[in-house]
Design a protein around this motif. Structure first.
Motif: not given
Length: 333
Positions: A94-100, A121-123, A131-138
């Protein structure tokens, strides 16, 4: 300070077998660096070895969810690159475990072993207030890295294109499958960037040509709407399709239905058909390099790289989606 030649330096690349990773490994190997590709499945990363000379590239097992494996991969390295990211959540990935948390774990290992050269490397679009979990985790991953390793360099690429991409290939597949293409975010702006240019930017950061502690925004030479990019895919593949813009409210409902369908079918739906609610939220914001980054030189051009256009690369790998492949004429069908 004595600067060691590349051949005397070991660079650990987390996610080295991925879409971007293989290009990064090639760019580093060409410079003479020894490369340690830290991947979840080393047995599937044998294709990386021919990118360098004998013994120059090796693959080791590492999973960002397991700190001990991360530490083992960082131990002994002179520089570290973290490329790991996911486009949608699946199971424990998931986004939290991988990207954060994953990015934090890499930075913690670097701090522990005294590795100051870290490239995260972020995004483009990473935003703690999104509002996107993906963007917040990055954004959370970026913040953790910069707090733990002050000299760390963050690179934020826009959507990347190249032979194995999940952008142009995805839309080409959809155009081939569907006579009518519903399109959320038709007017959202993108600045597609060639994967090879991003890999070169990463390699130059390792070379010491990027300013330490800074965040760079990487985009291609052109800004286009999603509708314009899909129209281009139709043109390249020689297919006429009806493209129907979908309002964001309806797109979120579509995403919810597709997420449920994917779950009920145990994940057998083709990836091209999957649209998540979080992806819809990402489409609500433009994905382009900011004016501030351009002014301050925190771009590809600021690193001395002239970005490659999509027109120069995309036709070379989308030909397989034409009715007659490489033998197709320019006539649309």
């Amino acid at each position: 300070m004595t600067v060691l030649p590349p051949a005397s330096q070991l660079v650990t690349v987390f996610g080295g077998s991925g879409f971007l990773g293989r290009h990064v490994v090639r760019a580093l190997a060409r410079r003479g660096y020894r490369v340690r590709a830290a991947v979840r499945r080393p047995d599937l990363a044998g294709f990386l070895q021919p990118l360098g000379s004998v013994g120059q590239v090796t693959a080791v097992q590492a999973n960002l969810r397991y700190p001990d494996s991360v530490a083992a991969a960082v131990n002994g390295a002179d520089a570290v690159i973290n490329l790991v990211g996911i486009l949608r959540e699946k199971g424990r990935q998931n986004f939290a475990s991988v990207q954060a948390q994953g990015a934090r774990g890499v930075a913690q290992a670097c701090a522990h072993f005294g590795v100051e050269r870290l490239v995260q490397v972020s995004a483009l679009g990473a935003d703690a207030e999104s509002t996107s979990v993906y963007a917040r985790s990055k954004a959370e991953g970026e913040a953790a890295v910069q707090a733990l390793v002050k000299q760390a360099i963050v690179l934020r690429p826009s959507v990347m294109f190249g032979p194995e991409d999940t952008f142009f290939n995805r839309f080409a597949s959809l155009v081939r499958m569907l006579p009518v293409l519903p399109l959320a975010g038709a007017q959202t702006k993108f600045q597609p960037v060639f994967v090879g240019d991003v890999a070169e930017a990463i390699a130059r950061a390792i070379d010491g040509k990027a300013e330490a502690g800074k965040a760079y925004e990487l985009g291609g030479p052109e800004v286009k709407t999603l509708r314009e990019l899909v129209d281009y895919v139709c043109e390249v593949t020689g297919r006429k399709r009806l493209i129907v813009p979908v309002p964001f409210g309806l797109a979120r409902l579509q995403g919810q239905i597709l997420e449920l369908a994917d779950m009920l079918t145990l994940g057998i739906l083709p990836n091209e058909l999957i649209l998540t609610r979080d992806q819809v939220k990402l489409l609500e914001s433009d994905n382009v390099v900011s004016a501030t980054a351009e002014k301050e030189g925190r771009t590809l051009q600021g690193l001395g790289i002239t970005p490659v256009s999509a027109e120069a690369e995309v036709p070379g790998y989308l030909w397989r989606f034409r009715k007659a492949g490489q033998f197709a004429t320019a006539r649309a069908s």
